[in-house]
Every structure is written in C-alpha cells, then in structure tokens.
Design a protein around this motif. Structure first.
Motif, PDB file in Angstrom:
ATOM      1  N   LEU A   1      -8.129  10.484  -7.534  1.00 50.30           N
ATOM      2  CA  LEU A   1      -7.551   9.160  -7.294  1.00 50.30           C
ATOM      3  C   LEU A   1      -7.301   8.410  -8.603  1.00 50.30           C
ATOM      4  O   LEU A   1      -6.272   7.757  -8.771  1.00 50.30           O
ATOM      5  CB  LEU A   1      -8.440   8.352  -6.354  1.00 50.30           C
ATOM      6  CG  LEU A   1      -8.476   8.870  -4.911  1.00 50.30           C
ATOM      7  CD1 LEU A   1      -9.568   8.178  -4.122  1.00 50.30           C
ATOM      8  CD2 LEU A   1      -7.126   8.719  -4.246  1.00 50.30           C
TER       9      LEU A   1
ATOM     10  N   LEU B   1      -4.157   9.208 -10.309  1.00 52.48           N
ATOM     11  CA  LEU B   1      -2.987   8.567  -9.706  1.00 52.48           C
ATOM     12  C   LEU B   1      -2.903   7.090 -10.080  1.00 52.48           C
ATOM     13  O   LEU B   1      -2.097   6.349  -9.535  1.00 52.48           O
ATOM     14  CB  LEU B   1      -3.041   8.703  -8.175  1.00 52.48           C
ATOM     15  CG  LEU B   1      -2.995  10.113  -7.620  1.00 52.48           C
ATOM     16  CD1 LEU B   1      -3.237  10.091  -6.112  1.00 52.48           C
ATOM     17  CD2 LEU B   1      -1.668  10.778  -7.937  1.00 52.48           C
TER      18      LEU B   1
ATOM     19  N   ALA C   1      -5.208   4.868  -9.487  1.00 50.14           N
ATOM     20  CA  ALA C   1      -5.927   4.011  -8.545  1.00 50.14           C
ATOM     21  C   ALA C   1      -7.042   3.307  -9.312  1.00 50.14           C
ATOM     22  O   ALA C   1      -7.523   3.812 -10.333  1.00 50.14           O
ATOM     23  CB  ALA C   1      -6.504   4.839  -7.404  1.00 50.14           C
TER      24      ALA C   1
ATOM     25  N   LEU D   1       2.338   3.528  -5.438  1.00 53.61           N
ATOM     26  CA  LEU D   1       1.594   4.722  -5.026  1.00 53.61           C
ATOM     27  C   LEU D   1       1.713   4.876  -3.512  1.00 53.61           C
ATOM     28  O   LEU D   1       1.226   4.045  -2.750  1.00 53.61           O
ATOM     29  CB  LEU D   1       0.131   4.613  -5.440  1.00 53.61           C
ATOM     30  CG  LEU D   1      -0.760   5.794  -5.093  1.00 53.61           C
ATOM     31  CD1 LEU D   1      -0.267   7.078  -5.758  1.00 53.61           C
ATOM     32  CD2 LEU D   1      -2.199   5.510  -5.491  1.00 53.61           C
TER      33      LEU D   1
ATOM     34  N   ASP E   1       1.356   6.833   0.303  1.00 54.71           N
ATOM     35  CA  ASP E   1       0.368   7.617   1.048  1.00 54.71           C
ATOM     36  C   ASP E   1       0.626   9.114   0.881  1.00 54.71           C
ATOM     37  O   ASP E   1      -0.317   9.901   0.805  1.00 54.71           O
ATOM     38  CB  ASP E   1       0.399   7.247   2.533  1.00 54.71           C
ATOM     39  CG  ASP E   1      -0.154   5.858   2.806  1.00 54.71           C
ATOM     40  OD1 ASP E   1      -0.708   5.230   1.874  1.00 54.71           O
ATOM     41  OD2 ASP E   1      -0.038   5.395   3.956  1.00 54.71           O
TER      42      ASP E   1
ATOM     43  N   VAL F   1      -0.897  10.256  -2.369  1.00 51.81           N
ATOM     44  CA  VAL F   1      -2.361  10.309  -2.242  1.00 51.81           C
ATOM     45  C   VAL F   1      -2.765  11.556  -1.459  1.00 51.81           C
ATOM     46  O   VAL F   1      -3.645  12.311  -1.873  1.00 51.81           O
ATOM     47  CB  VAL F   1      -2.905   9.034  -1.570  1.00 51.81           C
ATOM     48  CG1 VAL F   1      -4.383   9.169  -1.260  1.00 51.81           C
ATOM     49  CG2 VAL F   1      -2.636   7.817  -2.445  1.00 51.81           C
ATOM     50  N   GLN F   2      -2.117  11.771  -0.327  1.00 43.86           N
ATOM     51  CA  GLN F   2      -2.458  12.925   0.508  1.00 43.86           C
ATOM     52  C   GLN F   2      -2.240  14.232  -0.247  1.00 43.86           C
ATOM     53  O   GLN F   2      -3.095  15.106  -0.228  1.00 43.86           O
ATOM     54  CB  GLN F   2      -1.644  12.916   1.794  1.00 43.86           C
ATOM     55  CG  GLN F   2      -1.993  14.094   2.685  1.00 43.86           C
ATOM     56  CD  GLN F   2      -1.468  13.952   4.087  1.00 43.86           C
ATOM     57  OE1 GLN F   2      -1.006  12.893   4.488  1.00 43.86           O
ATOM     58  NE2 GLN F   2      -1.552  15.017   4.849  1.00 43.86           N
TER      59      GLN F   2
ATOM     60  N   ILE G   1      -5.029   7.710   6.303  1.00 41.00           N
ATOM     61  CA  ILE G   1      -4.948   6.751   5.203  1.00 41.00           C
ATOM     62  C   ILE G   1      -4.539   5.425   5.834  1.00 41.00           C
ATOM     63  O   ILE G   1      -3.505   5.349   6.494  1.00 41.00           O
ATOM     64  CB  ILE G   1      -3.910   7.170   4.147  1.00 41.00           C
ATOM     65  CG1 ILE G   1      -4.262   8.542   3.555  1.00 41.00           C
ATOM     66  CG2 ILE G   1      -3.821   6.112   3.046  1.00 41.00           C
ATOM     67  CD1 ILE G   1      -3.215   9.096   2.600  1.00 41.00           C
TER      68      ILE G   1
END
Length: 75
Positions: free
Chosen positions: A23, A26, A28, A48, A50, A53-54, A67
C-alpha cells in the motif's frame, strides 16, 4: 479519501508488513493493517483507484474480498 480493504491470506507479521509495504508503494498514507481482522485501512488521494489497490494486493499474494470507502473517524 479513506479506504478499508478486507482481505484473505495474511497469516503472520511478515504478511502484514508485505501488505503495508504494498500500500505504501502506491503512495497510500496512514496505513494500518489488522492481521486478526483481515483488514487494511489507509488514506490516499482520489487518483488511486480500487482496481490499482486490488491488483497490487493480489500481485503481492493475497485475496481482496472488498474495498470500501470509510466515512467518519479513521480508526
């Protein structure tokens, strides 16, 4: 935005660190992974998605169950 990811496949502190590092890679912020609950909470800007992230979490070896956007207090 604040998000909560429910995931499966974390079994130890190494797994927890791997999800945190994923994370953070990315961009985050305020990442908090709860091994027992199988969740990861974080803040990120709207750019960013979903899907990003996935994909990153799946590529790290874990299954994403959901999410969701978190409203209200972060923790």
């Amino acid at each position: 935005m604040k998000k909560i990811v429910r995931l499966e496949g974390m079994h130890c502190d190494h797994c927890k660190r791997r999800v945190e590092e994923t994370l953070l890679s990315l961009h985050a912020q305020k990442v908090h992974v709860d091994l027992r609950a199988g969740t990861a909470q974080f803040e990120a800007d709207e750019s960013l998605t979903d899907d990003q992230v996935q994909k990153a979490i799946v590529d790290a070896g874990y299954e994403v169950l959901s999410i969701t956007e978190k409203k209200g207090l972060f923790r």
